[in-house]
Design an enzyme around this catalytic site. Structure first.
Site, PDB file in Angstrom:
ATOM      1  N   GLU A 178       0.818  -1.223   0.000  1.00 25.95           N
ATOM      2  CA  GLU A 178       0.000   0.000   0.000  1.00 25.95           C
ATOM      3  C   GLU A 178       0.846   1.266   0.000  1.00 25.95           C
ATOM      4  O   GLU A 178       1.264   1.733   1.064  1.00 25.95           O
ATOM      5  CB  GLU A 178      -0.942   0.009   1.225  1.00 25.95           C
ATOM      6  CG  GLU A 178      -1.793   1.268   1.279  1.00 25.95           C
ATOM      7  CD  GLU A 178      -2.765   1.320   2.458  1.00 25.95           C
ATOM      8  OE1 GLU A 178      -2.716   0.441   3.330  1.00 25.95           O
ATOM      9  OE2 GLU A 178      -3.569   2.262   2.497  1.00 25.95           O
ATOM     10  N   LYS A 220      -2.438  -1.927  -3.227  1.00 28.08           N
ATOM     11  CA  LYS A 220      -3.499  -1.080  -2.657  1.00 28.08           C
ATOM     12  C   LYS A 220      -3.097   0.377  -2.850  1.00 28.08           C
ATOM     13  O   LYS A 220      -2.433   0.963  -1.985  1.00 28.08           O
ATOM     14  CB  LYS A 220      -3.684  -1.419  -1.175  1.00 28.08           C
ATOM     15  CG  LYS A 220      -4.684  -0.524  -0.459  1.00 28.08           C
ATOM     16  CD  LYS A 220      -5.119  -1.129   0.867  1.00 28.08           C
ATOM     17  CE  LYS A 220      -6.015  -0.177   1.624  1.00 28.08           C
ATOM     18  NZ  LYS A 220      -6.693  -0.807   2.758  1.00 28.08           N
ATOM     19  N   SER A 290     -10.476  -1.959  -1.060  1.00 29.35           N
ATOM     20  CA  SER A 290     -10.005  -2.348   0.273  1.00 29.35           C
ATOM     21  C   SER A 290     -10.246  -1.122   1.144  1.00 29.35           C
ATOM     22  O   SER A 290      -9.315  -0.502   1.643  1.00 29.35           O
ATOM     23  CB  SER A 290      -8.523  -2.723   0.220  1.00 29.35           C
ATOM     24  OG  SER A 290      -8.036  -2.974   1.524  1.00 29.35           O
ATOM     25  N   GLY A 292     -11.570   1.412   4.080  1.00 34.40           N
ATOM     26  CA  GLY A 292     -11.785   1.520   5.509  1.00 34.40           C
ATOM     27  C   GLY A 292     -12.981   2.428   5.730  1.00 34.40           C
ATOM     28  O   GLY A 292     -14.128   1.988   5.856  1.00 34.40           O
TER      29      GLY A 292
HETATM   30  P1  13P Z   1      -9.362   4.220   3.948  1.00 32.45           P
HETATM   31  O1  13P Z   1     -10.196   3.519   2.900  1.00 32.45           O
HETATM   32  O2  13P Z   1     -10.187   4.833   5.054  1.00 32.45           O
HETATM   33  O3  13P Z   1      -8.363   5.150   3.349  1.00 32.45           O
HETATM   34  O4  13P Z   1      -8.557   3.093   4.717  1.00 32.45           O
HETATM   35  C1  13P Z   1      -7.930   2.115   3.985  1.00 32.45           C
HETATM   36  C2  13P Z   1      -6.695   1.744   4.649  1.00 32.45           C
HETATM   37  O5  13P Z   1      -6.509   0.614   5.007  1.00 32.45           O
HETATM   38  C3  13P Z   1      -5.672   2.796   4.866  1.00 32.45           C
HETATM   39  O6  13P Z   1      -4.481   2.216   5.262  1.00 32.45           O
END
Ligand code: 13P
Length: 340
Positions: A178, A220, A290, A292
């Site tokens: 990521e 990601k 993915s 959050g």
């Molecule tokens: P967000 O979708 O809130 O940006 O979070 C994803 C995530 O895992 C950030 O490390």
């Protein structure tokens, strides 16, 4: 020996058709901030109750392939007494774990960050595997600003991501790589595109140099968007085209899937962007999510720490998961958004 088969099977399962990943790996500090906004106390027990609400949502497994957990959560049990990792696995949802220890200031580069967590990682990975994890995540942060990102920051982050990915694969755990280019700032979309392209080139060069099996990772990334305070925001189509163009230039077709982070986009915008990109397909890789915040925000706002709100919060979570599932095939519509 690298278990190539297990890694590729897990990576593909995480981007199975119609499905994506729930990032529920907020650190204690981050979840504390989100809870504080709603007046919810932040304790191990409230974190547990919140994660229980999400993970026991009936039918979420139709849309969610895997969940990224935090260290505290992978050691906790659901309210019903089953360890969270086992509860998810029994529903056919793959448990994952965030393994970076958060970012610190990048030495000699004011304003830039580097994650910690490589020391002792081999041992931690072995423990997480024994606790049920089958994939992992490491988040690097790139800031756009005057003179930023520096070449040093991009290189150091790419190098650390590759070291992490190699260790994860050695442990039989799929690494989610990521590199997040932050939305903070007033830069335009072109600047985000240039930076993202440079970062991804650097990341794949390091993955290659360190022998990481591309078939056994997921990327990601952030989407290519103008800075949050830019005077002109991009249209859905502009963002989708710039993001797909950047990925086509940098991500080898051997990578099975790209699962975006939401990065502060609203829930509906994050879904609409993914949908617009999938409408442009077919692509060489699966384009998935993915998320959050974009998966959790409506549910968290309804939940507010109260058991009486659990059913309504689960309904909101299932709905967001379903909308993003539709966006996996470009079939998300205002009608689907309204069907709660
Ligand atoms: P967000 O979708 O809130 O940006 O979070 C994803 C995530 O895992 C950030 O490390």
């Amino acid at each position: 020996m690298l278990n190539e088969r297990e890694l590729t099977v897990t990576a593909r399962a995480l981007v199975a058709p119609h499905k994506g990943i729930l990032a529920a790996d907020e650190s204690i500090g981050t979840i504390g901030k989100r809870f504080a906004k709603l007046g919810v106390e932040s304790t191990a027990e409230t974190h547990r109750a919140y994660r229980d609400m999400l993970f026991t949502t009936q039918g979420m497994e139709e849309y969610i392939s895997g969940v990224i957990l935090y260290d505290e959560t992978i050691r906790q049990e659901s309210l019903g007494g089953t360890p969270f990792a086992r509860l998810l696995a029994e529903k056919g949802v793959i448990p994952g774990i965030k393994v970076d220890s958060g970012t610190v200031d990048f030495a000699l580069h004011p304003g830039e960050k580097i994650p910690e967590g490589l020391d002792g990682l081999r041992e931690r990975l072995a423990e997480y595997r024994s606790l049920g994890a089958r994939f992992t995540k490491w988040r690097a942060v790139i800031t756009i600003g005057e003179g930023m990102p520096s070449r040093a920051c991009v290189f150091a982050n790419a190098h650390a991501l590759a070291r992490y990915a190699a260790l994860a694969q050695e442990a039989g755990l799929v690494p989610i790589v990521e590199p997040e280019v932050l939305m903070d700032g007033d830069h335009d979309q072109q600047r985000c595109e240039t930076v993202t392209e440079g970062v991804l080139h650097s990341v794949f060069a390091e993955l290659n140099r360190q022998g990481v099996l591309l078939e056994g990772i997921l990327l990601k990334p952030s989407m290519v968007v103008p800075g949050k305070s830019a005077p002109r925001q991009g249209s859905l189509q502009e963002v989708a085209e710039a993001t797909v163009r950047t990925l086509l230039r940098t991500v080898p077709a051997a990578v099975p899937g790209i699962a975006f982070l939401s990065g502060g986009q609203s829930s509906e915008v994050a879904t609409a962007h993914l949908n617009a990109m999938n409408k442009m397909g077919p692509h060489p890789w699966e384009l998935s999510f993915s998320y959050g915040r974009a998966l959790q925000e409506p549910a968290l706002t309804i939940w507010r720490g109260e058991a009486v709100n659990v059913a309504a919060a689960q309904q909101a979570f299932r709905h967001r998961a379903q909308c993003n599932s539709a966006a996996r095939t470009g079939e998300y519509t205002p009608d689907i958004e309204r069907q709660q």
